[in-house]
Scaffold this active site. Structure first.
Site, PDB file in Angstrom:
ATOM      1  N   THR A 144    -106.664  66.829 -19.438  1.00 24.27           N
ATOM      2  CA  THR A 144    -105.756  67.474 -19.411  1.00 24.27           C
ATOM      3  C   THR A 144    -105.586  68.389 -21.129  1.00 24.27           C
ATOM      4  O   THR A 144    -104.975  69.442 -21.035  1.00 24.27           O
ATOM      5  CB  THR A 144    -104.749  67.038 -19.485  1.00 24.27           C
ATOM      6  OG1 THR A 144    -104.651  66.154 -18.146  1.00 24.27           O
ATOM      7  CG2 THR A 144    -103.395  67.234 -18.927  1.00 24.27           C
ATOM      8  N   ALA A 145    -106.240  67.196 -21.933  1.00 25.59           N
ATOM      9  CA  ALA A 145    -106.346  67.496 -23.573  1.00 25.59           C
ATOM     10  C   ALA A 145    -106.956  68.492 -24.218  1.00 25.59           C
ATOM     11  O   ALA A 145    -106.942  69.727 -24.545  1.00 25.59           O
ATOM     12  CB  ALA A 145    -106.328  66.373 -24.077  1.00 25.59           C
ATOM     13  N   GLU A 181    -117.618  69.518 -20.355  1.00 28.81           N
ATOM     14  CA  GLU A 181    -117.013  68.327 -19.244  1.00 28.81           C
ATOM     15  C   GLU A 181    -118.197  67.391 -18.511  1.00 28.81           C
ATOM     16  O   GLU A 181    -118.816  68.899 -17.907  1.00 28.81           O
ATOM     17  CB  GLU A 181    -115.966  69.655 -18.832  1.00 28.81           C
ATOM     18  CG  GLU A 181    -115.423  68.753 -17.230  1.00 28.81           C
ATOM     19  CD  GLU A 181    -114.997  67.694 -17.468  1.00 28.81           C
ATOM     20  OE1 GLU A 181    -114.500  67.008 -15.971  1.00 28.81           O
ATOM     21  OE2 GLU A 181    -114.185  67.683 -18.597  1.00 28.81           O
ATOM     22  N   ALA A 182    -117.374  66.541 -17.948  1.00 22.89           N
ATOM     23  CA  ALA A 182    -118.322  65.413 -16.921  1.00 22.89           C
ATOM     24  C   ALA A 182    -118.102  66.016 -15.484  1.00 22.89           C
ATOM     25  O   ALA A 182    -119.564  66.508 -14.743  1.00 22.89           O
ATOM     26  CB  ALA A 182    -117.780  64.853 -17.270  1.00 22.89           C
ATOM     27  N   ASN A 223    -102.859  65.811  -9.750  1.00 27.56           N
ATOM     28  CA  ASN A 223    -101.805  65.165  -9.182  1.00 27.56           C
ATOM     29  C   ASN A 223    -100.703  65.513  -8.836  1.00 27.56           C
ATOM     30  O   ASN A 223    -101.043  66.799  -8.118  1.00 27.56           O
ATOM     31  CB  ASN A 223    -101.597  64.907 -10.810  1.00 27.56           C
ATOM     32  CG  ASN A 223    -101.004  65.851 -12.115  1.00 27.56           C
ATOM     33  OD1 ASN A 223    -100.585  67.464 -11.415  1.00 27.56           O
ATOM     34  ND2 ASN A 223    -100.076  65.830 -12.508  1.00 27.56           N
ATOM     35  N   HIS A 269    -101.356  56.662 -14.290  1.00 28.17           N
ATOM     36  CA  HIS A 269    -100.307  57.145 -16.262  1.00 28.17           C
ATOM     37  C   HIS A 269    -101.561  56.373 -16.979  1.00 28.17           C
ATOM     38  O   HIS A 269    -100.551  55.357 -17.759  1.00 28.17           O
ATOM     39  CB  HIS A 269     -99.090  56.868 -16.140  1.00 28.17           C
ATOM     40  CG  HIS A 269     -98.702  57.785 -15.246  1.00 28.17           C
ATOM     41  ND1 HIS A 269     -96.848  57.182 -14.551  1.00 28.17           N
ATOM     42  CD2 HIS A 269     -99.294  59.196 -14.342  1.00 28.17           C
ATOM     43  CE1 HIS A 269     -96.420  58.320 -14.086  1.00 28.17           C
ATOM     44  NE2 HIS A 269     -97.840  59.497 -13.451  1.00 28.17           N
ATOM     45  N   ALA A 318    -104.312  59.900 -24.195  1.00 26.90           N
ATOM     46  CA  ALA A 318    -103.187  59.499 -23.225  1.00 26.90           C
ATOM     47  C   ALA A 318    -104.068  57.943 -23.809  1.00 26.90           C
ATOM     48  O   ALA A 318    -102.667  57.199 -24.209  1.00 26.90           O
ATOM     49  CB  ALA A 318    -103.082  59.454 -22.031  1.00 26.90           C
TER      50      ALA A 318
END
Length: 638
Positions: A15-16, A36-37, A79, A510, A543
């Site tokens: 997301t970030a 990215e994995a 999500n 979350h 997050a």
């Protein structure tokens, strides 16, 4: 000197990370590498991976289901698509405790800048001045099932008022339908589809590597200075594959999420010194808070309620209605499949004197004292959320064909219980261990018991009570309907509720705060500019940076954070980050492993639909130099 060099290296395309890659590469003179994995979001229908959750002693040693997104866009690609700005008082609390630049008023312009809102006649009371219309992340007001309106009316009877919009400076108290990360064509918009558009991917200064994991951050070899500098990353494509290295001229930014960001830091030698030495990892910086203070919203679990057929959307699981809904979505961009799985929520305070929480037959409930952990009187500590379908076993099991209904749950929004993330091994290819420590605080359990009792009262409140089917059904296959099917909720004791919660509780997916920002190196990992304490050239932007979990659905806060300070990146890379909502979760709305046509509705409805669903993404082989050899690997370069 042999390493390929970029100005910025971003670890994690979730997301970030997608937002950062887009914003930093706006400068044509800055080169950006995103690692990215998972796979490209344009090649895969959906991707998830479970995290290594340890048995929870407060939940009868049960392991809790905790999936994460492993794909460009991260968990925003799978999500619940809920757009929610959370409680303004939470941000003000951050600022009051030393997080300069993080008050709601300072963040509000970036909420507006990032949003591309499509107004709807279904919500005429939404004030357009409270929304942005030109931002890259598209939001809308989707259709809802008939059941939603009935629940809203019952909430009003219990003194939980209707709110026209949960995304205003006035806060998030009240009941409402959720605004969605869904565009006007009924498609999910993730941070990947919003920020990694074809124009962005065509930039020559942006390189994206997929299916690769960062093994560790690399530091300069000058050990005579007190502050080490991050200079590059080492990554690999399989456990036993070659390791590749790239150099970061300016900064390395970790955006791997609340579970994997602490893993990367620990593997790189940043964390509690004793733990690192025990694993044989060289200590670069002793930061005791790495992996600690892991928070998540805690729920009572999925409370399934049987209802009359006309109000639920379970009928879509049948072949003919499911195919019709699928065709309606594909051709007209309308119908149930353009909606959210979790269509509405109610936010309120456990100390609201207008709400009667107590059981009529258990007067001792009135003596329960619950500590107020919120950031202010306008900030709720409980949420109700509902799905217009039955969700059994996180969606991994199907409900009996003759049963239709809804799923509803209660969440503790400001939990006191804190967990931790730590290394299982010294390999990034082994998942970190997550000890969520749910309900280690008795205050959290008392709050959820109180909320669950009110939830049972809601089910028996008109007009919802009139559409609920409470007649018991024989056989163990219907046990999942308890306690939602009881004729008199007041007959249920607090101890019975406690036992049921321990068996059924689920996180809201979350997770936050495992590398949180703060002032002290003893209790935090990064400062208010998201720079890692005592290390140069390294930031955390996701997050895990939150000082504490926010009240609400936190996906948009990640985007906000990145939209926020990238324009002045030379001064700070601020970010309010994090993942998207999943509530009871949505992944859970059908982890279907087959492609039977009658199950397509579940997969699409849970938000697996996205722009470019049927498009493919070409991967070009590029030459990357490691410290010792030159190799060809698959990367996505636009």
């Amino acid at each position: 000197s042999q390493w390929k060099t970029y100005d910025y290296v971003i670890v994690g395309g979730g997301t970030a990370g997608c937002v950062l890659a887009s914003r930093l590469s706006e400068n044509p003179n800055a080169t950006v590498l995103l690692v990215e994995a998972g796979q490209s979001h344009k090649r895969t229908f959906f991707t998830k991976f479970p995290v290594g959750n340890s048995p929870q002693e407060n939940l009868n040693n049960r392991q809790v289901y905790m999936p994460r997104g492993k794909i460009l866009g991260g968990t925003s690609s799978l999500n619940a698509c809920i757009y929610h700005r959370c409680s303004p008082q939470d941000f003000n609390s951050w600022a009051a405790n030393g997080a300069e630049g993080w008050s709601y008023d300072e963040l509000h312009p970036y909420f507006m800048k990032s949003e591309g809102y499509a107004a709807s006649a279904s919500k005429p009371d939404v004030k357009l001045k409270d929304h942005g219309f030109n931002g890259p992340w598209k939001t809308s007001e989707p259709d809802v099932a008939p059941l939603h309106h009935v629940i809203m009316e019952a909430c009003a009877v219990l003194s939980i008022p209707w709110s026209p919009d949960l995304n205003t400076p006035n806060g998030t108290l009240g009941a409402s339908s959720f605004t969605a990360f869904i565009d006007t064509k009924g498609r999910r918009t993730s941070s990947a589809t919003a920020y990694l558009t074809p124009d962005v991917l065509s930039r020559r200064n942006l390189t994206i590597i997929v299916k690769s994991r960062v093994d560790k951050i690399l530091f300069d070899t000058n050990t005579s200075i007190s502050r080490r500098r991050a200079i590059g990353v080492e990554f690999s494509q399989a456990r036993n594959s070659p390791r590749y290295r790239v150099h970061a001229r300016k900064e390395i930014i970790i955006c791997a999420g609340a579970f994997n960001t602490p893993q990367v830091l620990l593997l790189s030698g940043i964390g509690p010194a004793a733990d690192l030495e025990e694993k044989g990892i060289e200590v670069i910086k002793d930061l005791p808070a790495v992996g600690q203070n892991l928070f998540d919203h805690q729920s009572c679990g999925a409370l399934c309620v049987r209802t009359k057929a006309a109000f639920s959307w379970d009928y879509l699981a049948k072949p003919l209605p499911g195919v019709f809904a699928l065709v309606q979505w594909l051709l007209k961009h309308k119908g149930p499949l353009t909606s959210l799985p979790c269509q509405g929520g109610a936010f309120f305070r456990s100390d609201n004197p207008s709400i009667s929480f107590e059981s009529n037959k258990n007067e001792g409930d009135q003596d329960i004292q619950i500590a107020d952990l919120t950031s202010g009187l306008k900030s709720p500590d409980i949420e109700f959320m509902w799905f217009s379908v039955l969700v059994v076993n996180n969606g991994l099991s199907a409900a009996p064909a003759n049963v239709q209904g809804m799923t509803i749950s209660a969440l503790a929004l400001k939990p006191e219980s804190a967990g931790r993330a730590f290394l299982k091994t010294t390999s990034v290819w082994d998942k970190p261990i997550i000890h969520s420590n749910f309900f280690s605080s008795e205050n959290d359990m008392k709050l959820i018991i109180r909320a669950t009792r009110l939830l049972l009262k809601l089910i028996k409140t008109e007009p919802l009570a009139s559409i609920v089917e409470s007649t018991p059904l024989p056989g163990k296959s219907y046990d999942f309907l308890w306690p939602g099917n009881v004729s008199d909720p007041d007959e249920i004791t607090d101890e019975q509720l406690r036992e049921w919660i321990c068996k059924n509780t689920s996180p809201a997916y979350h997770p936050t705060s495992s590398a949180r920002m703060g002032i002290s190196e003893k209790s935090s990992v990064i400062d208010s500019k998201l720079c890692v304490h005592g290390v140069d050239g390294l930031r955390v932007v996701d997050a895990s940076a939150f000082p504490h979990t926010l009240v609400g659905k936190q996906c948009y806060e990640i985007v906000l954070s990145n939209a926020l300070h990238v324009p002045v990146f030379c001064l700070t890379l601020l970010s309010v980050s994090q993942l998207a909502h999943a509530g009871l979760s949505t992944i859970f709305l059908a982890q279907t492993q087959t492609w039977k046509i009658q199950k397509h509705w579940r997969i699409i409805m849970m938000g697996m639909h996205k722009g470019g669903l049927y498009h493919t993404q070409t991967h070009h082989p590029k030459v990357i130099k490691s410290a010792h050899t030159t190799v060809n690997i698959n990367i996505m370069h636009r």
